[in-house]
Structures are given as structure tokens and as C-alpha cells.
Design a protein around this motif. Structure first.
Motif, PDB file in Angstrom:
ATOM      1  N   GLY A  75       0.805  -1.212   0.000  1.00  0.00           N
ATOM      2  CA  GLY A  75       0.000   0.000   0.000  1.00  0.00           C
ATOM      3  C   GLY A  75       0.835   1.257   0.000  1.00  0.00           C
ATOM      4  N   ARG A  76       2.056   1.156   0.429  1.00  0.00           N
ATOM      5  CA  ARG A  76       2.937   2.323   0.471  1.00  0.00           C
ATOM      6  C   ARG A  76       3.379   2.761  -0.926  1.00  0.00           C
ATOM      7  NH1 ARG A  76       3.061   3.132   5.535  1.00  0.00           N
ATOM      8  NH2 ARG A  76       3.420   1.557   7.090  1.00  0.00           N
ATOM      9  N   TRP A  77       3.152   1.926  -1.906  1.00  0.00           N
ATOM     10  CA  TRP A  77       3.570   2.259  -3.270  1.00  0.00           C
ATOM     11  C   TRP A  77       2.370   2.520  -4.172  1.00  0.00           C
ATOM     12  CZ3 TRP A  77       8.226   3.476  -2.549  1.00  0.00           C
ATOM     13  CH2 TRP A  77       8.998   2.795  -1.627  1.00  0.00           C
ATOM     14  N   ALA A  78       1.266   2.931  -3.596  1.00  0.00           N
ATOM     15  CA  ALA A  78       0.061   3.207  -4.376  1.00  0.00           C
ATOM     16  C   ALA A  78       0.242   4.499  -5.170  1.00  0.00           C
ATOM     17  CB  ALA A  78      -1.134   3.324  -3.447  1.00  0.00           C
ATOM     18  N   ASP A  79      -0.392   4.545  -6.332  1.00  0.00           N
ATOM     19  CA  ASP A  79      -0.318   5.772  -7.120  1.00  0.00           C
ATOM     20  C   ASP A  79      -1.233   6.836  -6.505  1.00  0.00           C
ATOM     21  OD1 ASP A  79      -2.775   4.808  -7.808  1.00  0.00           O
ATOM     22  OD2 ASP A  79      -2.495   4.960  -9.970  1.00  0.00           O
ATOM     23  N   ASP A  80      -1.134   8.047  -7.010  1.00  0.00           N
ATOM     24  CA  ASP A  80      -1.850   9.168  -6.411  1.00  0.00           C
ATOM     25  C   ASP A  80      -3.368   9.011  -6.483  1.00  0.00           C
ATOM     26  OD1 ASP A  80       0.537  10.300  -5.733  1.00  0.00           O
ATOM     27  OD2 ASP A  80       0.564  11.759  -7.367  1.00  0.00           O
ATOM     28  N   LEU A  83      -4.396   6.654  -3.738  1.00  0.00           N
ATOM     29  CA  LEU A  83      -4.193   7.342  -2.470  1.00  0.00           C
ATOM     30  C   LEU A  83      -5.300   8.379  -2.229  1.00  0.00           C
ATOM     31  CD1 LEU A  83      -2.223   7.151  -0.205  1.00  0.00           C
ATOM     32  CD2 LEU A  83      -0.824   8.881  -1.307  1.00  0.00           C
ATOM     33  N   ARG A 108       2.517  11.509  -3.481  1.00  0.00           N
ATOM     34  CA  ARG A 108       2.255  10.949  -2.166  1.00  0.00           C
ATOM     35  C   ARG A 108       2.127  12.006  -1.065  1.00  0.00           C
ATOM     36  NH1 ARG A 108       6.647   6.471  -1.491  1.00  0.00           N
ATOM     37  NH2 ARG A 108       5.815   6.526   0.615  1.00  0.00           N
ATOM     38  N   GLY A 133       0.950   4.820   2.290  1.00  0.00           N
ATOM     39  CA  GLY A 133       1.226   5.551   1.062  1.00  0.00           C
ATOM     40  C   GLY A 133       1.327   7.039   1.277  1.00  0.00           C
ATOM     41  N   LYS A 135       2.948  10.136   2.381  1.00  0.00           N
ATOM     42  CA  LYS A 135       4.304  10.508   2.768  1.00  0.00           C
ATOM     43  C   LYS A 135       4.283  11.788   3.607  1.00  0.00           C
ATOM     44  CE  LYS A 135       8.871  11.019   0.720  1.00  0.00           C
ATOM     45  NZ  LYS A 135       9.612  11.077  -0.542  1.00  0.00           N
TER      46      LYS A 135
END
Length: 167
Positions: A75-80, A83, A108, A133, A135
Motif C-alpha cells: 500500500g505504500r507504493w500506491a499511485d496518487d 491514495l 504521495r 502511502g 508521505k
């Protein structure tokens, strides 16, 4: 010591004889054996059902922990766009007027603009910060003690909680 050992064997022998006579009695022995068999099978089935339920429970818990870990990692690498949807969904759970908040996501970084009530602001910040995701958060909303004359904060305050979500 030998006397106690001999007495123990005698008691065991008498008990075995009584059990044999009880189960092999020509009048009622057959019924007693059937009842003993039925009780033994019932206990075995209960034990099997309990172990089966426990194994299903442990399997489901393990699968849930694996999915939660997977969500936290991937989930930390989800696109905008994903997110953005996650933030909107979280706002819908923790703010009574989610339509009063505009959400922008770029790289992010989540930017929040709009109006929010003071008693919901801290909860909303915390909830959004915990979304996998996210940041950074740029909070530019205006905090109001009460809805008062703020048009976007007017209307029925209806909070949907997982326990009471009827519709």
C-alpha cells in the motif's frame, strides 16, 4: 511397599472384574455397551469438531495477518489516484461533513483544504497520517468550533461507523 503394591493390584483386579461383569451382563450388558459406544463416539466427534473449528480459526487469523502485512507493504507504493480514494474514504469515516474538504494528492503528498469541526480535526489528521502511502500532509483547512454560519458544515451531522452502518 509390597503390601501396597499387592493391594493396588487387587483393587485393579476387582475393578476390572466389576467392569467386565457390568458390560457383559446377559440382561443389560448389550444396552450398556451400546451406551458406552455412543458416548465415546459423541466425545470423539465433539473433540474433532472443536479441533476443526480451532484450525479454521487459526487459518483465518493467519490469512488476515498476511493480508494486513501485504497491505501495509504494498500500500505504500500506491499511485496518487488510489491514495486520493483512500483519503476520501477515511475522511468519510472520521468527519461528519467530508464534502466540506477538498483533497489533492501529488507525489504521495496529501493536501487538505476546506472546513472541519474542531472536535473532528485531530481524529482526521491522525487517521489520514496512518493511511499506507501517505508521505506528507499539507493541512490547509479551516477549523471551526461549531458549524455556525459555515455553509459547507450545515445539514444533518450523520457519522457512519462500522458498527452502526445501516445503509
Amino acid at each position: 511397599m509390597r503390601v501396597l503394591k499387592g493391594a493396588g493390584l487387587a483393587v485393579a483386579g476387582v475393578g476390572a472384574g466389576m467392569l467386565t461383569e457390568y458390560l457383559l451382563d446377559p440382561d443389560r450388558g448389550r444396552a450398556r455397551r451400546a451406551r458406552l459406544r455412543d458416548k465415546t463416539m459423541h466425545t470423539a466427534h465433539e473433540l474433532n469438531d472443536g479441533l476443526g473449528g480451532m484450525s479454521h480459526n487459526m487459518s483465518n487469523r493467519g490469512r488476515g495477518m498476511a493480508m494486513a502485512a501485504r497491505y501495509r507493504l504494498t500500500g505504500r507504493w500506491a499511485d496518487d489516484a488510489v491514495l486520493h480514494d483512500r483519503v476520501r474514504a477515511e475522511l468519510g469515516r472520521c468527519v461528519s461533513h467530508p464534502h466540506a474538504i477538498q483533497v489533492r494528492v501529488e507525489g504521495r503528498t496529501v493536501t487538505l483544504v476546506g472546513d472541519v469541526l474542531a472536535d473532528e480535526e485531530k481524529t482526521a489528521r491522525h487517521a489520514i497520517k496512518r493511511i499506507p502511502g501517505v508521505k506528507f500532509m499539507d493541512v490547509q483547512w479551516t477549523v471551526h468550533e461549531e458549524a455556525g454560519d459555515v455553509p459547507t458544515l450545515q445539514g444533518k451531522r450523520r457519522m457512519r461507523t462500522p458498527q452502526h452502518a445501516d445503509s
